[in-house]
Design a protein around this motif. Sequence first.
Motif, short mmCIF file in Angstrom:
data_model
loop_
_atom_site.label_atom_id
_atom_site.label_comp_id
_atom_site.label_asym_id
_atom_site.label_seq_id
_atom_site.Cartn_x
_atom_site.Cartn_y
_atom_site.Cartn_z
N ASN A 12 0.81 -1.22 0.00
CA ASN A 12 0.00 0.00 0.00
C ASN A 12 0.84 1.28 0.00
N ALA A 13 1.97 1.21 -0.70
CA ALA A 13 2.82 2.39 -0.83
C ALA A 13 2.10 3.45 -1.65
N ILE A 14 2.26 4.69 -1.26
CA ILE A 14 1.62 5.78 -1.99
C ILE A 14 2.38 6.08 -3.27
N THR A 30 -14.07 14.12 -7.14
CA THR A 30 -13.82 12.85 -6.48
C THR A 30 -13.16 11.92 -7.49
N PHE A 31 -12.38 10.97 -6.98
CA PHE A 31 -11.62 10.09 -7.87
C PHE A 31 -11.96 8.63 -7.59
N SER A 32 -11.91 7.83 -8.63
CA SER A 32 -12.14 6.40 -8.52
C SER A 32 -11.34 5.69 -9.60
N LEU A 33 -11.13 4.41 -9.38
CA LEU A 33 -10.47 3.60 -10.40
C LEU A 33 -11.52 3.11 -11.39
N ALA A 34 -11.21 3.19 -12.66
CA ALA A 34 -12.11 2.66 -13.67
C ALA A 34 -12.14 1.14 -13.56
N ALA A 35 -13.10 0.53 -14.21
CA ALA A 35 -13.21 -0.92 -14.18
C ALA A 35 -11.95 -1.56 -14.74
N ALA A 36 -11.50 -2.62 -14.08
CA ALA A 36 -10.31 -3.34 -14.55
C ALA A 36 -10.63 -4.04 -15.86
N ASN A 37 -9.69 -4.01 -16.77
CA ASN A 37 -9.85 -4.72 -18.04
C ASN A 37 -8.48 -5.09 -18.58
N ALA A 38 -8.46 -5.64 -19.79
CA ALA A 38 -7.20 -6.11 -20.37
C ALA A 38 -6.25 -4.97 -20.72
N PHE A 39 -6.73 -3.74 -20.68
CA PHE A 39 -5.90 -2.61 -21.09
C PHE A 39 -5.35 -1.80 -19.92
N ASN A 40 -5.66 -2.24 -18.69
CA ASN A 40 -5.09 -1.54 -17.54
C ASN A 40 -4.68 -2.54 -16.46
N ASP A 41 -4.00 -2.03 -15.45
CA ASP A 41 -3.52 -2.86 -14.33
C ASP A 41 -4.17 -2.41 -13.03
N ASN A 42 -5.42 -2.01 -13.11
CA ASN A 42 -6.11 -1.43 -11.96
C ASN A 42 -6.22 -2.37 -10.77
N LEU A 47 -7.35 3.17 -4.44
CA LEU A 47 -7.48 4.61 -4.19
C LEU A 47 -8.05 4.81 -2.79
N VAL A 48 -7.38 5.65 -2.02
CA VAL A 48 -7.88 6.06 -0.71
C VAL A 48 -8.00 7.58 -0.75
N GLY A 49 -9.23 8.06 -0.87
CA GLY A 49 -9.41 9.49 -1.09
C GLY A 49 -8.84 9.86 -2.45
N ASN A 50 -7.86 10.74 -2.46
CA ASN A 50 -7.20 11.08 -3.73
C ASN A 50 -5.77 10.56 -3.77
N SER A 51 -5.46 9.60 -2.88
CA SER A 51 -4.13 8.99 -2.86
C SER A 51 -4.15 7.67 -3.63
N LEU A 52 -3.33 7.58 -4.65
CA LEU A 52 -3.21 6.35 -5.41
C LEU A 52 -2.13 5.49 -4.76
N LYS A 53 -2.48 4.24 -4.46
CA LYS A 53 -1.54 3.35 -3.78
C LYS A 53 -1.36 2.07 -4.58
N VAL A 54 -0.17 1.49 -4.48
CA VAL A 54 0.10 0.19 -5.08
C VAL A 54 -0.05 -0.86 -3.98
N ILE A 55 -0.82 -1.91 -4.26
CA ILE A 55 -1.20 -2.86 -3.22
C ILE A 55 -0.02 -3.68 -2.71
N ASN A 56 0.73 -4.29 -3.61
CA ASN A 56 1.85 -5.15 -3.19
C ASN A 56 2.99 -5.06 -4.20
N PRO A 57 3.79 -4.01 -4.14
CA PRO A 57 4.84 -3.83 -5.14
C PRO A 57 5.89 -4.94 -5.15
N ALA A 58 6.11 -5.58 -4.00
CA ALA A 58 7.14 -6.63 -3.94
C ALA A 58 6.79 -7.82 -4.82
#
Length: 198
Positions: A12-14, A30-42, A47-58
């Motif tokens: 959950n690194a920012i 307000t911000f949200s992630l679009a639906a996941a599909n073959a063209f993104n890595d959502n 997203l927490v508020g307006n902070s974009l975080k990566v779930i598990n970078p390792a």
Amino acid sequence: SDAIVSQSEGANAIVGTLSAVDRNIGDTHTFSLAAANAFNDNTKFTLVGNSLKVINPASMTEKDYYVTVQATDTSGLSFFKQLTISLDDDIAPYITSIETLRSPRPTITTGSYIVKFNENVTGVSIDDFFLTSSDGTTAHLSSITALTGNAYRVYIDQIVGTGSLNLNLKTSGTGIADLYGNNLPISWMPVTEVGISL
């Protein structure tokens, strides 16, 4: 890229803080992630508020990832934008296991170990290893074969004695590195030493 994040930053690194520019001065979004599909890595981001975080970078490999975000203003108007997030592999490789493959019969004078790393590595050679025994049992390190990018089979022969042998990795000068140039730490010690019991 729009941002860079490293594997070592943890869960959950920012990645960054989202913002939007609107022609209507003072409008909020307000911000949200679009639906996941073959063209993104959502699925790998949140997203927490307006902070974009990566779930598990390792758990991710070094490359560019694409995140589609949606910004919605107070009037309900939305805008989609794809962001490029570059992941940097800055974690050194390490051994996850050493398994022994040998019959317990004392008449067998050859054996082998399977050495597994946490990721694909290069520069592994027979000279990177050495054998130890607490009871005088000896053997010769004969050869090494790559089974996969992260698994190697180390062969031994000329076993003399009926005790046990431990395969060890040298703590310096191995030349072992992952595919992104991260070297095995010089002070690194094996996760486990698995012996051959004769």
